[in-house]
Design an enzyme around this catalytic site. Structure first.
Site, PDB file in Angstrom:
ATOM      1  N   THR A 119      -3.816  -5.163   0.918  1.00 31.79           N
ATOM      2  CA  THR A 119      -3.233  -3.823   1.056  1.00 31.79           C
ATOM      3  C   THR A 119      -4.146  -2.969   1.941  1.00 31.79           C
ATOM      4  O   THR A 119      -3.677  -2.048   2.608  1.00 31.79           O
ATOM      5  CB  THR A 119      -3.005  -3.162  -0.317  1.00 31.79           C
ATOM      6  OG1 THR A 119      -4.240  -2.787  -0.886  1.00 31.79           O
ATOM      7  CG2 THR A 119      -2.230  -4.080  -1.244  1.00 31.79           C
ATOM      8  N   ASP A 120      -5.421  -3.305   1.987  1.00 37.15           N
ATOM      9  CA  ASP A 120      -6.326  -2.588   2.893  1.00 37.15           C
ATOM     10  C   ASP A 120      -5.938  -2.839   4.351  1.00 37.15           C
ATOM     11  O   ASP A 120      -5.957  -1.920   5.176  1.00 37.15           O
ATOM     12  CB  ASP A 120      -7.779  -3.025   2.633  1.00 37.15           C
ATOM     13  CG  ASP A 120      -8.762  -2.142   3.371  1.00 37.15           C
ATOM     14  OD1 ASP A 120      -8.796  -0.932   3.080  1.00 37.15           O
ATOM     15  OD2 ASP A 120      -9.465  -2.650   4.271  1.00 37.15           O
ATOM     16  N   HIS A 132      20.119  26.529 -12.143  1.00 34.47           N
ATOM     17  CA  HIS A 132      20.898  27.605 -12.753  1.00 34.47           C
ATOM     18  C   HIS A 132      20.184  28.957 -12.672  1.00 34.47           C
ATOM     19  O   HIS A 132      18.989  29.063 -12.969  1.00 34.47           O
ATOM     20  CB  HIS A 132      21.174  27.281 -14.229  1.00 34.47           C
ATOM     21  CG  HIS A 132      21.893  25.972 -14.419  1.00 34.47           C
ATOM     22  ND1 HIS A 132      23.133  25.713 -13.881  1.00 34.47           N
ATOM     23  CD2 HIS A 132      21.535  24.837 -15.073  1.00 34.47           C
ATOM     24  CE1 HIS A 132      23.522  24.492 -14.208  1.00 34.47           C
ATOM     25  NE2 HIS A 132      22.549  23.926 -14.925  1.00 34.47           N
ATOM     26  N   LYS A 152       0.855  -1.194   0.000  1.00 33.81           N
ATOM     27  CA  LYS A 152       0.000   0.000   0.000  1.00 33.81           C
ATOM     28  C   LYS A 152       0.884   1.234   0.000  1.00 33.81           C
ATOM     29  O   LYS A 152       1.826   1.332   0.798  1.00 33.81           O
ATOM     30  CB  LYS A 152      -0.878   0.000   1.262  1.00 33.81           C
ATOM     31  CG  LYS A 152      -2.082   0.927   1.175  1.00 33.81           C
ATOM     32  CD  LYS A 152      -3.129   0.399   0.211  1.00 33.81           C
ATOM     33  CE  LYS A 152      -4.537   0.714   0.624  1.00 33.81           C
ATOM     34  NZ  LYS A 152      -5.484   0.011  -0.275  1.00 33.81           N
ATOM     35  N   PHE A 192      33.106  28.371 -11.042  1.00 33.03           N
ATOM     36  CA  PHE A 192      33.192  27.159 -11.870  1.00 33.03           C
ATOM     37  C   PHE A 192      34.143  27.456 -13.017  1.00 33.03           C
ATOM     38  O   PHE A 192      33.776  28.121 -13.984  1.00 33.03           O
ATOM     39  CB  PHE A 192      31.814  26.725 -12.363  1.00 33.03           C
ATOM     40  CG  PHE A 192      31.830  25.372 -13.016  1.00 33.03           C
ATOM     41  CD1 PHE A 192      32.243  24.245 -12.313  1.00 33.03           C
ATOM     42  CD2 PHE A 192      31.457  25.209 -14.342  1.00 33.03           C
ATOM     43  CE1 PHE A 192      32.279  22.993 -12.911  1.00 33.03           C
ATOM     44  CE2 PHE A 192      31.481  23.967 -14.953  1.00 33.03           C
ATOM     45  CZ  PHE A 192      31.896  22.859 -14.233  1.00 33.03           C
ATOM     46  N   ARG A 241      29.428  33.090  -9.047  1.00 38.84           N
ATOM     47  CA  ARG A 241      28.099  32.810  -9.608  1.00 38.84           C
ATOM     48  C   ARG A 241      27.128  32.530  -8.475  1.00 38.84           C
ATOM     49  O   ARG A 241      27.547  32.331  -7.322  1.00 38.84           O
ATOM     50  CB  ARG A 241      28.164  31.596 -10.549  1.00 38.84           C
ATOM     51  CG  ARG A 241      28.535  30.306  -9.839  1.00 38.84           C
ATOM     52  CD  ARG A 241      28.474  29.080 -10.747  1.00 38.84           C
ATOM     53  NE  ARG A 241      28.836  27.866  -9.998  1.00 38.84           N
ATOM     54  CZ  ARG A 241      28.771  26.640 -10.475  1.00 38.84           C
ATOM     55  NH1 ARG A 241      28.377  26.434 -11.721  1.00 38.84           N
ATOM     56  NH2 ARG A 241      29.098  25.614  -9.731  1.00 38.84           N
ATOM     57  N   VAL A 248      29.731  22.132  -7.821  1.00 36.87           N
ATOM     58  CA  VAL A 248      28.750  21.414  -7.010  1.00 36.87           C
ATOM     59  C   VAL A 248      29.388  20.115  -6.509  1.00 36.87           C
ATOM     60  O   VAL A 248      29.221  19.722  -5.345  1.00 36.87           O
ATOM     61  CB  VAL A 248      27.480  21.130  -7.839  1.00 36.87           C
ATOM     62  CG1 VAL A 248      26.483  20.318  -7.035  1.00 36.87           C
ATOM     63  CG2 VAL A 248      26.847  22.428  -8.327  1.00 36.87           C
ATOM     64  N   GLN A 249      30.141  19.450  -7.396  1.00 38.51           N
ATOM     65  CA  GLN A 249      30.770  18.184  -7.030  1.00 38.51           C
ATOM     66  C   GLN A 249      31.658  18.336  -5.803  1.00 38.51           C
ATOM     67  O   GLN A 249      31.597  17.527  -4.852  1.00 38.51           O
ATOM     68  CB  GLN A 249      31.622  17.651  -8.204  1.00 38.51           C
ATOM     69  CG  GLN A 249      30.842  17.110  -9.384  1.00 38.51           C
ATOM     70  CD  GLN A 249      30.494  18.142 -10.451  1.00 38.51           C
ATOM     71  OE1 GLN A 249      30.315  19.339 -10.159  1.00 38.51           O
ATOM     72  NE2 GLN A 249      30.369  17.717 -11.689  1.00 38.51           N
ATOM     73  N   ASN A 277      21.601  21.300 -10.023  1.00 35.42           N
ATOM     74  CA  ASN A 277      22.226  22.627 -10.083  1.00 35.42           C
ATOM     75  C   ASN A 277      21.205  23.576 -10.689  1.00 35.42           C
ATOM     76  O   ASN A 277      21.004  23.593 -11.905  1.00 35.42           O
ATOM     77  CB  ASN A 277      23.511  22.546 -10.936  1.00 35.42           C
ATOM     78  CG  ASN A 277      24.352  23.804 -10.828  1.00 35.42           C
ATOM     79  OD1 ASN A 277      24.013  24.725 -10.099  1.00 35.42           O
ATOM     80  ND2 ASN A 277      25.457  23.828 -11.563  1.00 35.42           N
TER      81      ASN A 277
HETATM   82  O1  LIG Z   1      29.339  22.868 -10.412  1.00 30.79           O
HETATM   83  C1  LIG Z   1      29.156  22.568 -11.604  1.00 30.79           C
HETATM   84  N1  LIG Z   1      29.400  21.291 -12.023  1.00 30.79           N
HETATM   85  C2  LIG Z   1      29.217  20.896 -13.319  1.00 30.79           C
HETATM   86  O2  LIG Z   1      29.451  19.694 -13.645  1.00 30.79           O
HETATM   87  C3  LIG Z   1      28.745  21.857 -14.237  1.00 30.79           C
HETATM   88  N2  LIG Z   1      28.437  21.801 -15.564  1.00 30.79           N
HETATM   89  C4  LIG Z   1      27.993  23.040 -15.915  1.00 30.79           C
HETATM   90  O3  LIG Z   1      27.610  23.371 -17.074  1.00 30.79           O
HETATM   91  N3  LIG Z   1      28.022  23.886 -14.839  1.00 30.79           N
HETATM   92  C5  LIG Z   1      28.479  23.160 -13.773  1.00 30.79           C
HETATM   93  N4  LIG Z   1      28.680  23.491 -12.478  1.00 30.79           N
END
Ligand SMILES: O=c1[nH]c(=O)c2[nH]c(=O)[nH]c2[nH]1
Length: 324
Positions: free
Chosen positions: A61-62, A272, A16, A169, A186, A243-244, A270
């Site tokens: 599931t009830d 944008h 459920k 970046f 950014r 970001v990574q 991300n």
């Molecule tokens: O932090 C980022 N990682 C990416 O892999 C990526 N690729 C992208 O176009 N912008 C960004 N920014």
């Protein structure tokens, strides 16, 4: 299986979904409230319900919906979603001979106390954030009812964040498809999804009666608070190269600050924010100037999607060392 059938049942799980329940616990003038959306899924000797139209093995599931409601009233663990899910999962594999695995997923909706003159109110609540706790518990009795194993994953989703400095970046891979320019500054915004695995203590037998002891040993609410605090703090303070890289730094700090966590996984879209060119209107939006742009287009799509898992050394990860 009839020999004329071209296929065989290679997987079966049912249950459920979207069972919504709220529970109030009153301690005098201090009330506690939880609101959960629960999914119950079961596996076991249920094949004949698919292959022979035989419903005798079907726990309905009830009944699962009813069980969630009854447990919301009777379980001493209802206020801690990890323990409540464990209670339900152990119930299913213990109660039914023919059920080997139970998967309990809980979405915990946020109710925070309303501050009144700086003090949290006893019984008035507000939704002060979009984030939800996400819990996934699996109880597995495939090695016998006396040898049940369980995994507990906690986490959250929809934790929205944005920063207006401390994010660059640059120096990324370039080929004939690259049009993106390097940016030393950014906007960085994401909606955090994270989950983490907390292994249950091997010293405590995995029975319904021992859930209280497990809860004393593993302070799930504290671990959850730490996960949120670390995620927000590193997002705010990291000088982000990507970001990574920020995600990786966040995961490492969480493993440092919450020793109970064995593995943490993050997923960051991300989101944008694209600086708008205002030159046609005779306005300088600071394009290309460090820390310059002030007007952005918050792009709904597409978004990058960055994910990673970081596993405590010694706990066994999925990437071989040679790949790191
Ligand atoms: O932090 C980022 N990682 C990416 O892999 C990526 N690729 C992208 O176009 N912008 C960004 N920014």
């Amino acid at each position: 299986m009839s020999s004329s059938e071209p296929g065989y049942l290679s997987a079966a799980r049912y249950g459920k979904d979207l069972v919504r329940v709220a529970r109030v616990v009153r301690e005098g003038n201090v009330h506690h409230v939880i609101e959960y959306t629960v999914r119950v899924m079961l596996e076991g000797q249920i094949e004949t319900s698919y292959t022979k139209a035989d419903n005798k093995c079907v726990v309905t599931t009830d009944s699962m919906k009813n069980t969630v409601n009854v447990f919301a009233k009777t379980s001493p663990h209802v206020l801690t979603p990890e323990l409540f899910a464990l209670h339900l999962a152990l119930h299913y594999v213990n109660h039914h001979d023919h059920i080997n695995k139970a998967f309990i997923d809980i979405l915990s909706h946020k109710w925070s106390r309303i501050p009144v003159q700086g003090k949290p109110h006893g019984w008035a609540f507000t939704r002060d954030g979009e984030e939800k706790a996400v819990i996934a518990v699996v109880a597995d009795a495939t090695e016998g009812k006396q040898n049940v194993k369980a995994t507990v994953k906690s986490g959250m989703k929809d934790l929205l964040v944005l920063k207006t400095a401390g994010s660059s970046f640059e120096d990324f891979y370039k080929d004939e498809f690259t049009t993106l320019g390097e940016v030393a500054d950014r906007l960085f915004s994401t909606s955090v999804t994270l989950d983490y695995t907390v292994p249950l203590p091997s010293s405590i037998p995995l029975t319904i009666d021992s859930i209280t002891e497990i809860g004393k040993k593993l302070d799930f609410p504290r671990i959850f608070r730490t996960a949120k605090e670390v995620t927000l703090e590193v997002f705010a303070t990291d000088e982000s190269a990507s970001v990574q890289a920020t995600m990786y730094n966040t995961a490492q700090k969480l493993l440092r600050d919450a020793k109970e966590i064995e593995k943490v996984s993050y997923s960051y879209p991300n989101k944008h924010y694209i600086p708008v060119n205002l030159a046609p209107f005779g306005l300088d939006n600071g394009l290309g100037r460090e820390g310059g742009a002030e007007v952005f287009h918050p792009a709904a799509d597409p978004s990058g999607l960055i994910t990673a898992s970081v596993t405590r050394k010694g706990a066994g990860g999925s990437l071989p060392k040679s790949n790191l």
